[in-house]
Design an enzyme around this catalytic site. Structure first.
Site, PDB file in Angstrom:
ATOM      1  N   GLU A 260      22.857 -62.571  49.282  1.00  0.00           N
ATOM      2  CA  GLU A 260      23.952 -62.078  48.813  1.00  0.00           C
ATOM      3  C   GLU A 260      25.101 -61.500  49.460  1.00  0.00           C
ATOM      4  O   GLU A 260      25.901 -60.548  49.380  1.00  0.00           O
ATOM      5  CB  GLU A 260      23.438 -60.829  47.773  1.00  0.00           C
ATOM      6  CG  GLU A 260      23.031 -59.663  48.706  1.00  0.00           C
ATOM      7  CD  GLU A 260      21.388 -59.579  48.711  1.00  0.00           C
ATOM      8  OE1 GLU A 260      20.884 -60.734  48.855  1.00  0.00           O
ATOM      9  OE2 GLU A 260      20.801 -58.638  49.106  1.00  0.00           O
ATOM     10  N   HIS A 284      21.914 -63.784  40.001  1.00  0.00           N
ATOM     11  CA  HIS A 284      21.194 -62.822  40.655  1.00  0.00           C
ATOM     12  C   HIS A 284      22.000 -62.239  42.163  1.00  0.00           C
ATOM     13  O   HIS A 284      22.178 -61.186  42.200  1.00  0.00           O
ATOM     14  CB  HIS A 284      19.966 -63.389  41.449  1.00  0.00           C
ATOM     15  CG  HIS A 284      18.908 -62.417  42.212  1.00  0.00           C
ATOM     16  ND1 HIS A 284      18.117 -61.682  41.576  1.00  0.00           N
ATOM     17  CD2 HIS A 284      19.023 -61.900  43.466  1.00  0.00           C
ATOM     18  CE1 HIS A 284      17.400 -60.970  42.597  1.00  0.00           C
ATOM     19  NE2 HIS A 284      18.247 -61.259  43.811  1.00  0.00           N
ATOM     20  N   GLU A 285      22.558 -63.365  42.650  1.00  0.00           N
ATOM     21  CA  GLU A 285      23.325 -63.058  43.967  1.00  0.00           C
ATOM     22  C   GLU A 285      24.561 -62.197  43.540  1.00  0.00           C
ATOM     23  O   GLU A 285      24.975 -61.413  44.452  1.00  0.00           O
ATOM     24  CB  GLU A 285      23.730 -64.318  44.715  1.00  0.00           C
ATOM     25  CG  GLU A 285      22.240 -65.039  45.017  1.00  0.00           C
ATOM     26  CD  GLU A 285      21.087 -64.331  45.739  1.00  0.00           C
ATOM     27  OE1 GLU A 285      21.249 -63.291  46.464  1.00  0.00           O
ATOM     28  OE2 GLU A 285      19.948 -64.716  45.632  1.00  0.00           O
ATOM     29  N   HIS A 288      23.966 -58.678  42.905  1.00  0.00           N
ATOM     30  CA  HIS A 288      24.082 -57.816  44.297  1.00  0.00           C
ATOM     31  C   HIS A 288      25.237 -57.211  44.700  1.00  0.00           C
ATOM     32  O   HIS A 288      25.410 -56.336  45.453  1.00  0.00           O
ATOM     33  CB  HIS A 288      23.583 -58.705  45.248  1.00  0.00           C
ATOM     34  CG  HIS A 288      22.014 -58.840  45.470  1.00  0.00           C
ATOM     35  ND1 HIS A 288      21.184 -57.529  45.392  1.00  0.00           N
ATOM     36  CD2 HIS A 288      21.036 -59.541  45.651  1.00  0.00           C
ATOM     37  CE1 HIS A 288      19.765 -57.828  45.585  1.00  0.00           C
ATOM     38  NE2 HIS A 288      19.914 -59.173  45.474  1.00  0.00           N
ATOM     39  N   GLU A 307      16.768 -54.956  44.915  1.00  0.00           N
ATOM     40  CA  GLU A 307      15.962 -56.046  44.154  1.00  0.00           C
ATOM     41  C   GLU A 307      15.566 -55.608  42.860  1.00  0.00           C
ATOM     42  O   GLU A 307      15.881 -56.749  41.838  1.00  0.00           O
ATOM     43  CB  GLU A 307      14.945 -56.541  45.108  1.00  0.00           C
ATOM     44  CG  GLU A 307      15.399 -57.188  46.391  1.00  0.00           C
ATOM     45  CD  GLU A 307      16.477 -58.316  46.321  1.00  0.00           C
ATOM     46  OE1 GLU A 307      16.753 -58.777  45.329  1.00  0.00           O
ATOM     47  OE2 GLU A 307      17.123 -58.473  47.321  1.00  0.00           O
ATOM     48  N   ASP A 363       9.992 -57.654  56.710  1.00  0.00           N
ATOM     49  CA  ASP A 363       9.874 -58.876  56.380  1.00  0.00           C
ATOM     50  C   ASP A 363       8.388 -59.262  56.060  1.00  0.00           C
ATOM     51  O   ASP A 363       8.011 -59.863  55.206  1.00  0.00           O
ATOM     52  CB  ASP A 363      10.201 -59.995  57.263  1.00  0.00           C
ATOM     53  CG  ASP A 363      11.702 -60.334  57.331  1.00  0.00           C
ATOM     54  OD1 ASP A 363      12.315 -59.881  56.470  1.00  0.00           O
ATOM     55  OD2 ASP A 363      12.134 -61.369  57.951  1.00  0.00           O
ATOM     56  N   TYR A 371      11.054 -56.608  43.193  1.00  0.00           N
ATOM     57  CA  TYR A 371      12.010 -57.378  42.274  1.00  0.00           C
ATOM     58  C   TYR A 371      11.471 -57.029  40.563  1.00  0.00           C
ATOM     59  O   TYR A 371      12.153 -56.468  39.766  1.00  0.00           O
ATOM     60  CB  TYR A 371      12.065 -58.736  42.526  1.00  0.00           C
ATOM     61  CG  TYR A 371      12.705 -59.256  43.711  1.00  0.00           C
ATOM     62  CD1 TYR A 371      12.358 -58.681  44.754  1.00  0.00           C
ATOM     63  CD2 TYR A 371      13.788 -59.926  43.856  1.00  0.00           C
ATOM     64  CE1 TYR A 371      12.501 -59.404  46.287  1.00  0.00           C
ATOM     65  CE2 TYR A 371      14.252 -60.500  45.047  1.00  0.00           C
ATOM     66  CZ  TYR A 371      13.718 -60.171  46.081  1.00  0.00           C
ATOM     67  OH  TYR A 371      14.347 -60.493  47.334  1.00  0.00           O
TER      68      TYR A 371
HETATM   69 ZN   LIG Z   1      18.212 -60.442  45.637  1.00  0.00          ZN
END
Ligand SMILES: [Zn+2]
Length: 591
Positions: A260, A284-285, A288, A307, A363, A371
């Site tokens: 995003e 979705h993006e 953001h 998220e 990560d 999410y």
């Molecule tokens: Zn996302």
């Protein structure tokens, strides 16, 4: 906190970049000037994040004054966070300038050869800074708790175009010099750069798509509803604050679905399937731009504030633009992904909304749990207070925290004050605590339902219990990507080879041009050792680097000894084309 930066002492306000992209040496080199505010008047050392950077020189200057060299020290690297760069800051200085170059193996950059692009003629470079990879190509305070504006000059080979997630300053075409300005304060993980043979196709006044020339028309068609999505989101959650909203389609090695980056979302080409069935990714993006970019998680443990909110918003946008049917299918698929992610998690806390990240690279804890559990949490609140009241509450949350970085504790306080208190007793504190800490979906969740996917299950059952291939093929001819994925994913993992071959021949699954459908089919093929699909699967795994599509295939293969051998053979050919982030995941899995 995933950062070495001493933000109690100094906090960066503005960044000036002057970088040259050297494709032969695979390095970005140049200067990063950090203009900062002092929070601790006695502090004499500013600590920055770096990873695998060569630091050539560091200077400091007082307001309006001349630069002079200052001393610095690079600490030994740790695998999780890289190296702290310690810079001596003289009294009175309000800026430092670091001259540096990035490593060819920088985790936040991928340097692609011409062969790895659609056009095959020019090399390509793109960055991916989230979560903590900006430090592998810029020296900075690499934490979402700090927001900065920036200006950048990027120098590239004359035949290439540079795009940053910022306003482009008008420049001379073909000069090889591009200038950018980001007037809104952003966290470091939203700094983004792409360089390649890029062309721009407008879709509306304020939307358009950057692609390699060969993909321009298909991409503009697939994403043509972007303006409609923007209007739908603005109607629900308030004005879009970033000026333009463009998309930049990357080569297939991009390890994510989308990123995003403000003003220009970076996206995988694997969602361009011809029927817009995967454009929930754009929803979705785009979402953001409110949850994440405008109101940002202050730490990576608060990732669900980015998220979970965005996943909830995404489905609300899909509902407005494409209807409830598609949104509900996405919700069901999300629920299944959530269950799978919880099964795959090796650290218990990663099954909850608030993973414990102390000492870990964010990560390593990445999964869909924040999410999907986050989206379910918001749907639960919506069901208790009504959609109208909940929409107003969310809009107020965005308005009152715009351009701020926020914690879960701040959200809970705001929730209690502006929503829970409007109907005391409707939601208990115990329920809220369960949503935050449970390793399962709480019993109070509103479970999604999808008639469309139930019909797919009926067609599946009819066929499995002896129904004709013709009847199945006829029903399936009207299916969207989601229905196909649900059908294949819900078939038994052990099937008669003849039945698989008949289905493959009739439904053309091994040769599916749709990467999502091919993905679930290859998983079924691996489970059944249906080798006829393996050559196509190998080509797919070499061509695509999106982690969601390839990692499960490697994992499934690695579960048996011959499968593991095949996985290693494919990986030996594919690895060079993968992004460093995907290489990291797979090196660990296949070692
Ligand atoms: Zn996302």
């Amino acid at each position: 906190m995933a950062t070495y930066a001493n933000i109690d002492a100094f906090v960066t306000k503005h960044l000036l970049l002057d970088l040259t992209a050297d494709f032969d040496a695979k390095t970005l080199r140049g200067t990063a000037e950090l203009q900062f505010e002092r929070r601790d008047p006695r502090a004499t050392e500013m600590v920055l994040d770096t990873r695998d950077l060569q630091i050539w020189r560091v200077e400091s200057a007082p307001p309006g004054g001349a630069w002079s060299d200052t001393t610095f020290r690079l600490d030994p690297a740790t695998p999780a966070f890289g190296s702290a760069l310690r810079v001596a800051v003289p009294a009175g200085a309000d800026r430092i300038r670091v001259t540096y170059s990035s490593s060819p193996a920088a985790r936040g950059l991928q340097w692609l050869t011409p062969a790895q692009t659609a056009g095959k003629k020019h090399p390509f470079l793109f960055s991916q800074a989230q979560a903590i990879h900006a430090r592998s190509f810029i020296t900075l305070q690499d934490t979402p708790g700090v927001r900065l504006t920036y200006d950048a000059t990027v120098r590239v080979p004359k035949e290439l175009v540079a795009v940053m997630a910022a306003e482009a300053r008008p420049g001379e075409v073909g000069s090889g010099v591009f200038q950018f300005h980001m007037p809104q304060p952003i966290p470091s993980y939203l700094i983004a750069l792409a360089v390649g043979d890029l062309t721009f196709t407008p879709m509306s006044e304020r939307t358009g798509v950057w692609t390699e020339p060969a993909m321009a028309a298909a991409a503009a068609r697939e994403f043509e509803d972007t303006e409609k999505m923007m209007k739908a989101t603005e109607a629900l959650y308030g004005p879009y604050r970033w000026g333009r909203y463009d998309l930049l389609v990357l080569p297939p090695s991009f390890p994510y679905g989308g990123m995003e980056n403000p003003r220009v979302t970076f996206a995988t080409p694997t969602v361009i399937v011809g029927d817009k069935s995967l454009v929930a990714l754009v929803a979705h993006e785009l979402a953001h731009s409110w949850s994440g970019n405008l109101v940002t998680n202050a730490t990576w443990t608060d990732f669900w504030l980015n998220e979970g909110f965005t996943t909830y918003l995404e489905r609300r946008i899909v509902e407005v633009v494409y209807g409830r049917r598609l949104a509900d299918m996405e919700r069901i698929i999300g629920l299944r992904d959530l269950a799978q992610a919880r099964k795959d998690a090796t650290v218990a806390g990663d099954r909850t909304l608030l993973p414990a990240l102390s000492g870990r690279d964010p990560d390593d804890a990445y999964s869909v749990v924040p999410y999907e559990q986050g989206a379910l949490f918001l749907s639960f609140l919506e069901s208790k207070f009504g959609r109208g009241a909940f929409d107003r509450f969310l809009r107020r949350w965005f308005d009152e925290h715009e351009f701020q970085s926020v914690t879960t504790a701040q959200f809970l306080e705001f929730l209690s004050k502006h929503l829970l208190s409007t109907k005391p007793g409707v939601v208990t504190d115990a329920q809220i605590q369960e949503w935050l800490h449970s390793e399962e979906v709480p019993g109070s969740a509103v479970m999604p339902q999808s008639d469309a996917l139930e019909k797919v299950e009926q067609a599946r059952d009819t066929w499995l219990s002896g129904g004709s291939m013709d009847a199945l093929a006829k029903t399936a001819s009207a299916w969207s990507t989601q229905e196909w994925v649900h059908f294949i994913d819900s078939l038994p993992r052990t099937m008669d080879t003849g039945k698989l071959a008949a289905m493959d021949q009739r439904l053309k699954l091994t040769d599916s041009p749709n990467p999502e459908i091919a993905h679930v089919w290859f998983r079924l093929a691996i489970a059944n050792r249906y080798r006829a699909a393996f050559p196509a699967m190998e080509r797919y795994m070499i061509a695509i680097g999106r982690r969601k599509l390839i990692v499960p295939l490697y994992r499934d293969l690695a579960a048996t000894p011959d499968g593991k051998k095949l996985a290693a053979q494919i990986y030996a050919k594919a690895r060079e084309g993968y992004h460093p982030v995907a290489q990291g995941t797979l090196d660990a899995m296949l070692k």
